[in-house]
Design a protein around this motif. Structure first.
Motif, short mmCIF file in Angstrom:
data_model
loop_
_atom_site.label_atom_id
_atom_site.label_comp_id
_atom_site.label_asym_id
_atom_site.label_seq_id
_atom_site.Cartn_x
_atom_site.Cartn_y
_atom_site.Cartn_z
N LYS A 9 25.20 0.73 -81.29
CA LYS A 9 23.83 1.19 -81.05
C LYS A 9 23.53 2.48 -81.81
N TYR A 13 20.62 2.66 -84.52
CA TYR A 13 19.53 3.61 -84.29
C TYR A 13 19.22 4.40 -85.56
N GLU A 16 17.81 2.37 -88.56
CA GLU A 16 16.36 2.15 -88.42
C GLU A 16 15.56 3.38 -88.87
N TRP A 108 15.75 13.27 -82.62
CA TRP A 108 16.51 12.01 -82.62
C TRP A 108 17.72 12.09 -81.70
N PHE A 112 17.98 9.46 -78.69
CA PHE A 112 19.10 8.51 -78.61
C PHE A 112 19.79 8.59 -77.26
N VAL A 116 17.90 5.52 -75.56
CA VAL A 116 18.80 4.43 -75.93
C VAL A 116 19.99 4.37 -74.97
#
Length: 879
Positions: A9, A13, A16, A108, A112, A116
């Motif tokens: 992941k 992440y 992207e 970010w 995350f 996430v």
């Protein structure tokens, strides 16, 4: 969420968000003389942070394998005793090289973890550097973290520096609060408390300054981002456990330790420490050996040996009194092979290295215990009860005994340890280790090449598919390591072009030679090097005319030499395939040299290779050659290449795209070198030498093609000449020499028998020369014998005949003197042969010594032998 899912992941992440996903680099750092092991994600990007290199991306993300067990970052002694220290771990990181900065990195990182990963915002804390108001404002105003959960800290915790000078900057760390039930329980507990309640998850480094020698900080024109997050720590937080060792990344390993030891994790704290040590160390052992490190007594190999022996020692504390670590390797690989598929190919090799080292440690363990017991017995006799620090250190350093293990043995006999002396020895070793690793990494790339790369100079290699000639444009010239616009006739220099058929030396294959031509100019290329992945330098001398930047030149490789190099390079592939077939899959290339005259191939193997095995290897390699299979080359992603089963070199650094060289169904390797078109083009391979070059590493030297034929012709001439000398033909030479040697040994035995008889007769004849000095029989005389052995035999016979007394014999052999003194057993309490010979030997210009009953000496003054004989009477009269 499992560790593997978290890793996946994380990379998805950042992919992207425009980041290139870069594979983990080797644990052996490339081009960095300051590091023992790769210990952080940024290591492989160091040249980018320093502005010395450009790549085709400005954002990257990795999951980097790291080891912290030596040098500045050394967690070895803490492992097992804490919840979060490891020798081996994975570091998740995202990086920006002059692209985005604090706003994006902070946003970010938070997104995350919260969106996430699903971590609770009200359990998250952050730290910033005390003067970094910009980061504070971003966290507080843009992200919304309350000011009371943002802690300002000093340089020690929140300012990062690459070295004493150079790039540096403040950092910001993200922490997770495990709750008041964890840790010390004190109301004032905070981020700076090391009780374990607050877990540092992620470190965001803002590299925004350049520090000079005066300490002045100058803002960088293009600041960078370097972040690092321990996968094991995040997995533990995500899975709601307090210790990294309780997360899924260690679960199967610990279950296996429980199974083989019969001990239950968390039943006994002392056992738990040993279980954690083994669980951590077996991961480090597996990855280090997979990356090409072998146990040794220095450098990286020494650290590996310490890790391995520390794990084995803790196994002993769990009553595992047999080699067991090699059986841990498949457990580690099973859990990691999905992300590191190269591990599967190296399993049998890693297991062999580990079991060999375990068996070796079992032997040193027993030797260490003997030394410890001897030392304690010696101290007891002296009435002392403190084991000196240097002994404690010797047991630790040489035999792998920790001080606490030595302490346990000492306490059982009422003794203690000199820990102050031990710590002094430890510090001296640490300092020595630090010194030995100044400049001991791989050779650094010269700054001028990095400068050329940053300036946009690059070279396309056009020499595959047997292409040896092309037209190209000169894009740069170096003379005496400086950029120049031209070279004149007679000057030496380095030529850089935009496209070249010349192979630059790398991967063991030497660089091409040849010429660069244009109207009125001729540059003789002596060597071609490849200092960077996309930069080739043609080194040589301008024989005629003038050469300028911008000139169009014809590049001509020496075709004959290239073909010979190709045959040898392809020969190494076939040699490795044959070695694997004959010796086993543990055979891995650990080094090579390929030039036009020969090939040298280093590989892993743990025993002497028998002659019959070597013959099978050579026979099989030549069978592959005669099959004349095509040599096929495909370019594919590194990941796909590993999945096909292609063999990779241990510590070779591969890019995202690699070349896979396939020969029939017997060889498939990752290789960037040049090769023959068909295996038959090699012609013939002949092994000329095999030897050991290091522990577990063997070396084969071989020749191919024309050189192989020349070697065989030379061997045949030597055989014919030898056969002529003993009057037989070459095929019967061995049998003939065997018979001659048998006859010779018979003659030698007959000569010895005759010598013995003569000595017996001569010794009897000498009895008339015996004198009696102070009641002791003395025979001092010169004899004529050819060597020391005969002199001793002669002396034995004389001594036996006189029963009680002293014998001194002297003899001359060429320009040297020999002396022998013998004292019968009944007189050794009065006279010592060793002392007598030490006093007499200087007379003949020599020295010697020996036992009380027999001693000998040699000297360079045989003319003084009679004087030496006369001296002994005075010695005896002196008593």
């Amino acid at each position: 969420m499992t560790g593997s899912e978290i890793r996946k992941k994380f990379l998805e992440y950042f992919k992207e968000r425009g980041h290139a996903i870069v594979a983990s680099s080797s644990l052996i750092p490339k081009e960095d003389p300051t590091l023992l092991f790769t210990n952080a994600g940024m290591v492989q990007f160091k040249s980018l942070f320093l502005g010395q290199e450009k790549r085709d991306y400005t954002r990257a993300a990795t999951s980097q394998k790291c080891v912290r067990a030596g040098g500045k970052h050394n967690d070895l002694e803490n492992v097992g005793f804490t919840a979060r220290h490891h020798t081996f771990f994975e570091m998740l990181g995202n990086f920006s090289f002059g692209d985005y900065f604090k706003d994006e990195a902070i946003a970010w990182g938070w997104e995350f973890l919260v969106d996430v990963m699903g971590l609770l915002e009200n359990r998250m804390w952050v730290s910033v550097f005390r003067d970094d108001d910009e980061a504070f404002e971003i966290w507080n105003k843009k992200i919304g973290v309350p000011a009371e959960r943002i802690v300002r800290m000093g340089e020690k915790d929140n300012f990062w520096m690459m070295g004493d000078t150079g790039p540096c900057g403040p950092c910001s760390e993200i922490y997770y609060d495990l709750g008041k039930d964890v840790g010390c329980g004190r109301p004032e507990c905070n981020l700076e408390c090391d009780c374990g309640r607050y877990v540092e998850i992620w470190n965001l480094v803002f590299t925004q300054y350049d520090k000079d020698e005066s300490g002045t900080l100058t803002p960088l024109p293009r600041p960078n981002i370097d972040t690092g997050m321990g996968l094991e720590r995040l997995a533990a937080v995500m899975q709601g456990v307090e210790s990294n060792y309780d997360c899924d990344l260690f679960r199967d390993i610990i279950l296996h330790i429980e199974d083989i030891s019969g001990k239950k994790y968390k039943d006994n704290e002392e056992d738990d420490i040993s279980i954690r040590v083994i669980a951590d160390h077996c991961r480090a052992i597996t990855f280090l050996i997979s990356d090409g490190v072998l146990p040794s007594n220095e450098g990286r190999g020494y650290v590996l040996r310490r890790i391995l022996r520390r794990a084995a020692r803790h196994g002993k504390l769990l009553d595992l009194n047999r080699p067991f670590l090699h059986d841990m390797v498949p457990v580690v690989i099973k859990g990691m092979k999905d992300f590191y598929p190269e591990l599967s190919d190296k399993e049998s090799y890693v297991r062999k290295v580990v079991v060999n080292e375990e068996q070796r440690f079992m032997e040193t363990l027993d030797a260490g215990l003997r030394i410890l017991n001897d030392e304690m017995e010696s101290l007891e006799k002296k009435g002392e009860n403190v084991i000196p620090g240097e002994i404690v250190f010797k047991l630790y350093d040489t035999f792998g005994f920790p001080a606490d293990l030595t302490g346990d043995a000492a306490r059982s006999r009422g003794m203690s340890l000199d820990m102050e002396g031990f710590e002094k020895s430890m510090e001296a070793q640490r300092e020595k280790a630090r010194e030995s690793w100044k400049g001991s990494g791989e050779e650094e790339i010269a700054d001028i090449y990095r400068t050329l790369s940053v300036d946009g100079i690059s070279t396309l290699f056009a020499g595959y598919e047997s292409n040896t000639e092309t037209t190209s444009r000169v894009v740069a010239i170096l003379k005496d390591d400086k950029k120049v616009n031209s070279l004149s006739e007679g000057e030496k220099g380095e030529i850089f072009v935009d496209e070249t058929p010349f192979y630059g030396e790398v991967g063991g294959q030497v660089g091409d030679v040849g010429v660069l031509e244009k109207d009125g100019a001729l540059f003789d290329v002596w060597d071609t090097q490849k200092p960077l992945d996309d930069l080739f330098t043609h080194i040589g001398k301008l024989k005629e005319g003038q050469l300028r930047v911008g000139d169009i030149v014809v590049m001509k490789v020496d075709t004959e030499m290239r073909r010979a190099v190709e045959a040898n390079h392809s020969g190494t592939h076939l040699l490795q395939a044959a070695l694997k077939n004959v010796l086993g899959d543990h055979v891995k290339q650990s080094g090579s040299l390929v030039n036009s005259e020969r090939l040298r191939f280093d590989f892993t193997h743990f025993a002497r290779i028998e002659d019959e095995e070597m013959e099978r290897v050579e026979r099989l390699a030549n069978k592959y050659i005669r099959e004349n299979e095509p040599v096929d080359t495909k370019v594919m992603s590194n990941e796909d290449a590993i999945k096909t089963g292609a063999t990779a070199v241990f510590d070779e650094k591969y890019g995202e795209m690699v070349r896979v060289v396939k020969m029939g169904d017997f060889s498939m390797e990752l290789c960037g070198g040049t090769h023959v078109l068909r295996t038959g083009d090699i012609g013939f391979l002949k092994i000329v030498h095999e030897s050991a070059v290091a522990a577990g590493v063997r070396r084969i030297e071989a020749v191919t093609g024309r050189e192989a034929v020349r070697y065989v012709e030379k061997m045949e001439r030597a055989l014919r000449d030898a056969a002529f000398l003993v009057r037989t033909n070459p095929l019967e030479l061995s049998e003939r020499v065997g018979k001659l040697l048998k006859h010779q040994k018979g003659f030698e035995r007959e000569i010895e028998t005759l010598r013995g008889k003569l000595a017996a007769k001569d010794s009897s004849d000498l009895l008339d020369k015996i004198k009696e000095i102070d009641g002791v029989k003395l025979l001092a005389t010169l004899v004529d014998v050819p060597d020391v052995r005969t002199l001793r035999d002669f002396g034995d016979k004389v001594r036996d005949k006189i029963s009680s007394g002293i014998v001194l014999l002297g003899s001359r052999t060429g320009d040297n003197a020999m002396l022998l003194c013998m004292v019968t057993k009944d007189l050794t309490d009065r006279y010592n042969a060793g002392e007598i010979i030490r006093e007499i030997a200087p007379i003949v210009g020599g020295s010697g010594g020996g036992r009380p009953d027999m001693a000998q000496a040699g000297g360079s003054k045989p003319e003084k032998l009679e004087e030496a004989m006369d001296r002994i009477e005075g010695i005896l009269l002196r008593g």
